[in-house]
Design an enzyme around this catalytic site. Sequence first.
Site, PDB file in Angstrom:
ATOM      1  N   ARG A 143       0.755   0.280   6.948  1.00 22.58           N
ATOM      2  CA  ARG A 143       0.316   0.226   8.343  1.00 22.58           C
ATOM      3  C   ARG A 143      -0.980   0.987   8.585  1.00 22.58           C
ATOM      4  O   ARG A 143      -1.842   0.518   9.328  1.00 22.58           O
ATOM      5  CB  ARG A 143       1.428   0.655   9.281  1.00 22.58           C
ATOM      6  N   THR A 144      -1.120   2.166   8.004  1.00 23.46           N
ATOM      7  CA  THR A 144      -2.335   2.930   8.272  1.00 23.46           C
ATOM      8  C   THR A 144      -3.558   2.193   7.724  1.00 23.46           C
ATOM      9  O   THR A 144      -4.558   2.030   8.414  1.00 23.46           O
ATOM     10  CB  THR A 144      -2.237   4.342   7.655  1.00 23.46           C
TER      11      THR A 144
ATOM     12  N   HIS B 162      -1.958  14.231   9.529  1.00 27.61           N
ATOM     13  CA  HIS B 162      -2.218  12.792   9.663  1.00 27.61           C
ATOM     14  C   HIS B 162      -2.824  12.611  11.061  1.00 27.61           C
ATOM     15  O   HIS B 162      -2.201  12.058  11.959  1.00 27.61           O
ATOM     16  CB  HIS B 162      -0.903  12.029   9.517  1.00 27.61           C
TER      17      HIS B 162
ATOM     18  N   LYS C 245      -9.394   9.120 -15.406  1.00 28.20           N
ATOM     19  CA  LYS C 245     -10.302   9.794 -16.329  1.00 28.20           C
ATOM     20  C   LYS C 245     -10.564  11.236 -15.899  1.00 28.20           C
ATOM     21  O   LYS C 245     -11.267  11.959 -16.587  1.00 28.20           O
ATOM     22  CB  LYS C 245     -11.621   9.028 -16.417  1.00 28.20           C
TER      23      LYS C 245
ATOM     24  N   ARG D 137      -6.366   8.546   2.058  1.00 25.96           N
ATOM     25  CA  ARG D 137      -5.022   9.126   1.992  1.00 25.96           C
ATOM     26  C   ARG D 137      -4.811   9.640   0.568  1.00 25.96           C
ATOM     27  O   ARG D 137      -5.154   8.967  -0.403  1.00 25.96           O
ATOM     28  CB  ARG D 137      -3.946   8.098   2.316  1.00 25.96           C
TER      29      ARG D 137
END
Lengths: 313, 313, 313
Positions: B59-60, B138, B89, B110
């Site tokens: 959703r975000t 958030h 890496k 995120r």
Amino acid sequence: MSNPLAGKDLLSTQTLSREAIELIIAQASTFEAQCQEKRKLDVLEGYILATLFYEPSTRTRLSFETAMHRLGGDVISVAEATKSSSAKKGETIADATRVIAGYADVIVQRHPRPYSAEEAAEGATVPVINAGDGSHEHPTQALLDLYTIAKERGQIDSLRIALVGDLRYGRTVHSLAYALANFDVQLTLVSPPALKMSAQIVDEVRSDIPVIESDDLASALERCDVAYVTRIQKERFDDPADYEALKASYQIDRSLVKRTNPEATLMHPLPRVNEIAPEVDQLPNAAYFRQATNGVWARMAILALVLGAKVEG
Amino acid sequence: MSNPLAGKDLLSTQTLSREAIELIIAQASTFEAQCQEKRKLDVLEGYILATLFYEPSTRTRLSFETAMHRLGGDVISVAEATKSSSAKKGETIADATRVIAGYADVIVQRHPRPYSAEEAAEGATVPVINAGDGSHEHPTQALLDLYTIAKERGQIDSLRIALVGDLRYGRTVHSLAYALANFDVQLTLVSPPALKMSAQIVDEVRSDIPVIESDDLASALERCDVAYVTRIQKERFDDPADYEALKASYQIDRSLVKRTNPEATLMHPLPRVNEIAPEVDQLPNAAYFRQATNGVWARMAILALVLGAKVEG
Amino acid sequence: MSNPLAGKDLLSTQTLSREAIELIIAQASTFEAQCQEKRKLDVLEGYILATLFYEPSTRTRLSFETAMHRLGGDVISVAEATKSSSAKKGETIADATRVIAGYADVIVQRHPRPYSAEEAAEGATVPVINAGDGSHEHPTQALLDLYTIAKERGQIDSLRIALVGDLRYGRTVHSLAYALANFDVQLTLVSPPALKMSAQIVDEVRSDIPVIESDDLASALERCDVAYVTRIQKERFDDPADYEALKASYQIDRSLVKRTNPEATLMHPLPRVNEIAPEVDQLPNAAYFRQATNGVWARMAILALVLGAKVEG
């Protein structure tokens, strides 16, 4: 100006002419200037790019996608093509690209197998661009590298260029060496003996330009105008102790730069891990982040040229 | 109107002023109204958003991408950045965003590690928006939550707001508590003792607004105007029996709503599992799906404002 | 012309009328012609498509996304929805699509569970298109197949059509059989006994059109106008020896085509593995790669029609 790239695949720098490379550099420069004025051009409006990555990638895929957006085009993308049902079911690369050529006007493919780009091109009826085929080639990286050299140094001819690090498995240095062979440059190859560039590539390049091989980073830095550094991976060594033993001698820090050659342009295809210390980033000749950004302009040029788009100078 | 967000990162709600929050809410409301008339605006035409998710999200990420499209911009996306070759890496977050800042005009990240958004912002030369950093914050969720409260209740000031569920690890309630501290609200924190909000956050919020802590959901519901419910995860408990014991006392069904407070606005950041029964969805005050949709308008506002876009009122 | 698809879900071909199918074919043909003139239309400008794939896919997802771009719309995409945090946390399909319906104007979903498309449609307030639900249905594949038959053969009525391969688990042949039952065709079902189409589907289809069942590929080819070949998967057999024993009898090569029916149109939903030899690709009646490309035109028609877009004829 005639466009020798129109409608063609871009699979390797081995077969690129100096004329084609210069056309890409000139076009990249034009696009870079145009994008300072206008965020989005309409050069490829209505065209669709498919990015097809059988190996995960961030920068190559994203910079191609940004390039396409800045040209006004659209993008369809498979970020993890190995997981796609088709690949799992055993579809050949040629079949996959033949299908995708029905959806897109140009295909950018990365795949872990050398020469897989050729297989893709065989199937596709639209231009295929090789975005890395195993340890073989990565031609668009070489082209953005050349664009960076030209921008940072004003020209490519007459430069002394050192390629440093893993020259055996690093695909970017293979493509770059082939591409540089078109110019009047002197190449120094600096690597641990186990990671030397293959004799076949060296011989081919040497037939065009002088090539020196060395395992002494400091003296190579002293004698170069551009140092192109790549990552040495621990897993390339049978004995981890061998890696630990030479790791330090392939690390560039401020003190080494100062001691050897404060003027050399420092490049790196990124991601960088330990081979260039973060303290080097602030130096004016640390070009690697500018080099990454140049990927957008170089790839805009490549996309527009292989699609034969009408572009203004 | 001056725009205090222009060119800035959005990493936390802790440092957001009431003025900035109100600007976002007003702009979200404007965009929502404009999009009823016209599906796509040209506010960010030619701008590119990069969504960089080191943790999977639906959703975000999707609501940010829709927000960017509705503003006329383009999107490049890494849905599974942990699998990217660069992260594997060993590239730092700062290096990764510094490169991506060459491809995009704004970066939404995120990452599972608290304060990773700060690391990203350090590297990037373009605004970075924190879309969740571990159990820390958030902030854009909190902003869409505030927009939802303002829409559902007409105002934020003077409301009694209950935050329910896992207040220790739930990052959305952390950001929301900080943001609400800018308003004249009364906060009730309802959670099992093991999942209480950290004393540090409570103390900070309490320095601005009254905060009551409780573990009695029913009486908290009775005394609130807005109940913001979050999921309690089994895996947070050392002993699964503890979870089973309290699970039922944190489930909201129609009968509980009717018995305690049929008027309270019910919110949830979603996904919801058992904590709100599907039978509640039909109630007019069940706002959580409208809340999800508000993510588009709030994120349009955030993108336009951090990019300093010219917007009409 | 009235549009019976406007605002509707597309979950199955079972409930599609002949009128609706013919409308899709006509619209696909119009779009294909228009896209020869103009790469990008503005039919769905400002609309957003969400592709939500709980099973990896390349061709279905990409052709839908290309279709949306060619119609002028935008795309948001979850290529690996099973890995999304929401699905892992236990969110229902209905909740997921209800949320995504707040971000997008139409949702295309693939999910491994039969009838999951119905669950999605229950939650969503926007049209849901089934892009494959387990071994149940794949209606948009059937529609592009019908469009291909109509293009390759000039009409659908009066044709003799053979469906070959795994008719039990192959969802494309289920949807195709239901769809063909609307036309005046004769169907031959050719499969190993273990992979016969379920009696329930056969009975339903047989109530509308003649259906012959067979396990003899060569004679079925002799007697058909169109052969629609699907892959037989080893893992469908309890005893691998059973698979090996019949594998060869379900492989089509040039010699078999020449010997049985050099005129039959050869179709395949792809990916193809061994069931059609690459040497067949060059035959003029090998339609499967054209069929894949037709996916773009058919899906443009489907998107435009379910969204009730104004389209010119």
